[in-house]
Design a protein around this motif. Structure first.
Motif, short mmCIF file in Angstrom:
data_model
loop_
_atom_site.label_atom_id
_atom_site.label_comp_id
_atom_site.label_asym_id
_atom_site.label_seq_id
_atom_site.Cartn_x
_atom_site.Cartn_y
_atom_site.Cartn_z
N LEU A 132 8.39 -6.68 11.54
CA LEU A 132 7.71 -6.78 10.13
C LEU A 132 8.01 -7.95 9.43
O LEU A 132 9.41 -8.33 9.25
CB LEU A 132 8.05 -5.39 9.56
CG LEU A 132 7.92 -4.11 10.12
CD1 LEU A 132 7.97 -2.92 9.26
CD2 LEU A 132 6.53 -3.96 11.09
N LYS B 246 -4.17 5.49 11.80
CA LYS B 246 -4.59 4.95 10.43
C LYS B 246 -5.34 3.57 10.85
O LYS B 246 -4.94 2.66 11.55
CB LYS B 246 -3.46 4.43 9.82
CG LYS B 246 -3.71 3.95 8.15
CD LYS B 246 -2.62 4.03 7.44
CE LYS B 246 -2.58 2.85 6.26
NZ LYS B 246 -3.17 3.31 5.12
N TYR C 149 3.27 4.33 2.43
CA TYR C 149 3.79 4.06 4.02
C TYR C 149 5.54 4.44 3.58
O TYR C 149 6.22 3.40 3.44
CB TYR C 149 3.59 2.65 4.25
CG TYR C 149 4.20 2.05 5.41
CD1 TYR C 149 4.16 2.61 6.82
CD2 TYR C 149 5.09 0.95 5.30
CE1 TYR C 149 4.67 1.92 7.82
CE2 TYR C 149 5.65 0.22 6.36
CZ TYR C 149 5.72 0.95 7.67
OH TYR C 149 6.09 0.22 8.63
N TRP D 220 -5.14 -0.72 2.55
CA TRP D 220 -4.39 -1.33 3.88
C TRP D 220 -5.52 -2.03 4.52
O TRP D 220 -5.45 -3.30 4.99
CB TRP D 220 -3.74 -0.28 4.97
CG TRP D 220 -3.21 -1.08 6.21
CD1 TRP D 220 -3.60 -1.33 7.27
CD2 TRP D 220 -1.96 -1.95 5.96
NE1 TRP D 220 -2.75 -2.04 8.09
CE2 TRP D 220 -1.58 -2.32 7.31
CE3 TRP D 220 -0.91 -2.41 5.00
CZ2 TRP D 220 -0.79 -3.33 7.31
CZ3 TRP D 220 -0.06 -3.16 5.21
CH2 TRP D 220 0.44 -3.62 6.72
N GLU E 282 0.78 -1.04 0.03
CA GLU E 282 -0.07 -0.03 -0.02
C GLU E 282 0.93 1.21 0.24
O GLU E 282 1.35 1.56 0.91
CB GLU E 282 -0.92 -0.16 1.13
CG GLU E 282 -2.03 1.02 0.93
CD GLU E 282 -2.29 1.67 2.38
OE1 GLU E 282 -1.66 1.91 3.33
OE2 GLU E 282 -3.48 2.16 2.47
N GLU F 256 7.00 1.93 0.82
CA GLU F 256 6.36 2.13 -0.40
C GLU F 256 5.66 3.49 -0.29
O GLU F 256 4.91 3.84 0.39
CB GLU F 256 5.39 1.13 -0.62
CG GLU F 256 4.58 0.79 0.55
CD GLU F 256 4.56 -0.51 1.09
OE1 GLU F 256 5.68 -1.05 1.25
OE2 GLU F 256 3.65 -1.17 1.61
N GLY G 16 4.13 -5.20 2.73
CA GLY G 16 3.74 -4.07 2.94
C GLY G 16 4.14 -3.45 4.47
O GLY G 16 3.34 -2.79 5.00
N GLY H 239 -6.93 -0.14 11.08
CA GLY H 239 -6.47 -1.37 10.81
C GLY H 239 -4.82 -1.39 11.18
O GLY H 239 -4.26 -2.64 10.69
N TYR I 28 2.00 5.95 14.93
CA TYR I 28 2.26 5.24 13.79
C TYR I 28 3.75 4.84 13.82
O TYR I 28 4.49 5.09 14.86
CB TYR I 28 2.16 6.24 12.39
CG TYR I 28 2.08 5.59 11.16
CD1 TYR I 28 1.01 4.19 11.33
CD2 TYR I 28 2.52 5.73 10.00
CE1 TYR I 28 0.71 3.58 9.95
CE2 TYR I 28 2.18 5.00 8.77
CZ TYR I 28 1.18 4.14 9.03
OH TYR I 28 1.09 3.16 7.90
N ASP I 29 4.08 3.94 12.88
CA ASP I 29 5.40 3.30 12.78
C ASP I 29 6.56 4.14 12.73
O ASP I 29 6.45 5.33 11.95
CB ASP I 29 5.58 2.51 11.53
CG ASP I 29 4.71 1.18 11.76
OD1 ASP I 29 3.87 1.39 12.37
OD2 ASP I 29 4.92 0.23 10.85
N THR J 74 3.36 -5.77 10.37
CA THR J 74 3.82 -6.25 11.92
C THR J 74 3.05 -7.48 11.92
O THR J 74 2.08 -7.73 11.84
CB THR J 74 3.36 -5.11 12.76
OG1 THR J 74 3.74 -3.96 12.65
CG2 THR J 74 3.77 -5.74 14.15
N GLU K 254 8.22 -4.14 17.31
CA GLU K 254 7.34 -4.92 16.27
C GLU K 254 8.29 -5.46 15.10
O GLU K 254 9.18 -4.82 14.55
CB GLU K 254 6.27 -3.98 15.73
CG GLU K 254 5.46 -3.45 16.76
CD GLU K 254 4.37 -2.31 16.36
OE1 GLU K 254 3.95 -2.57 15.02
OE2 GLU K 254 3.82 -1.64 17.02
N1 ARG Z 1 3.44 -2.10 10.72
C1 ARG Z 1 1.98 -1.23 10.91
C2 ARG Z 1 0.92 -2.51 10.64
O1 ARG Z 1 1.56 -3.57 10.51
C3 ARG Z 1 1.78 -0.32 9.84
C4 ARG Z 1 2.15 -0.81 8.38
C5 ARG Z 1 1.49 0.14 7.28
N2 ARG Z 1 1.66 -0.49 5.96
C6 ARG Z 1 1.31 0.14 4.78
N3 ARG Z 1 1.89 -0.30 4.01
N4 ARG Z 1 0.39 1.11 4.84
O2 ARG Z 1 -0.11 -2.41 11.05
#
Ligand code: ARG
Length: 246
Positions: free
Chosen positions: A208, A139, A33, A71, A30, A37, A88, A141, A180-181, A91, A206
């Protein structure tokens, strides 16, 4: 039937075998981020995940197709075969792991806070945001949303479809902070140094990972060994420096 016949059947069904037959690797992500990406000025998706995906396709000898997916529907999209692997910055959580399988972690991150500058003098830690006076943007989810609800239960939490929508709330003052991350927040804070303050002490840890559909040991084995290989060859470090250290 010899024992290996069932292994053969598994391989026939493996996503890896499908990719090779198709001559195309479809990677779900997505854009938005940073720096995993994101869109460049021409509208191309670039980033750490994209470079890794490109290397992956090259190692398989197939072409790469990026499947940009919202997402909030990205796991269902994987499960309904809209793409082969989710790269993406997801986590690895026990809840998600009930639905999908994850590769070994490819990076560790933590949650941090982007804050409206009006709190510069009074708030220096995420824990001070646990107060009913404050509104936290997240954000939808994401683990940032989960962390905000868990560590700031007294605050009002408002979830947004995109990072852009959530961060705008903070800059405008309609929200006090965004959880956020950390890698995203670092870049955002550098870009909007006048309109946000970054509390850069991460308050979660976390892992990934890349996600694949369950029941596919052959694909998972290939991905984990690909990851180890690029680490051993120093390719991973070079890409890490390119996207995280400038
Ligand atoms: N690491 C976080 C999660 O897993 C955020 C990841 C968001 N990634 C994205 N491509 N928007 O929820």
């Amino acid at each position: 039937l010899p024992v290996w016949a069932s292994d053969q059947a598994l391989w026939e069904q493996s996503t890896l075998n499908q990719i090779l037959k198709r001559g195309e690797l479809r990677v779900g992500l997505e854009a938005g981020y940073m720096p995993f990406e994101m869109l460049d000025r021409k509208g191309n998706i670039i980033g750490f995940d994209v470079d890794l995906a490109r290397l992956m396709a090259k190692s398989m000898g197939v072409k790469l197709t990026l499947v940009n997916t919202q997402w909030d529907g990205i796991i269902p999209a994987l499960l309904t075969d809209k793409f082969d692997v989710l790269m993406g910055g997801m986590t690895i959580t026990p809840e998600r792991n009930l639905q999908v399988n994850f590769t070994d972690p490819y990076i560790y991150i933590g949650q941090s806070v982007l804050m409206n500058p009006k709190h510069r003098e009074t708030i220096s830690s995420y824990s001070q945001l646990d107060d009913e006076r404050y509104t936290i943007a997240t954000k939808l989810g994401t683990t940032g949303d989960i962390a905000a609800r868990r560590f700031m239960p007294k605050a009002r939490i408002r979830s947004f479809e995109s990072e852009a929508d959530a961060t705008i709330e903070v800059r405008s003052g309609r929200a006090d902070a965004f959880v956020y991350d950390l890698p995203y927040n670092v870049i955002y804070a550098a870009r909007f140094a006048d309109s946000v303050v970054h509390l850069h002490e991460p308050f979660t840890r976390e892992a990934l990972g890349w996600a694949v559909r369950k029941g596919d040991p052959d694909f998972l084995n290939w991905l984990n060994n690909f990851l180890r290989q690029i680490r051993d060859e120093g390719i991973y470090d070079a890409l890490y420096r390119k996207w995280f250290e400038n």
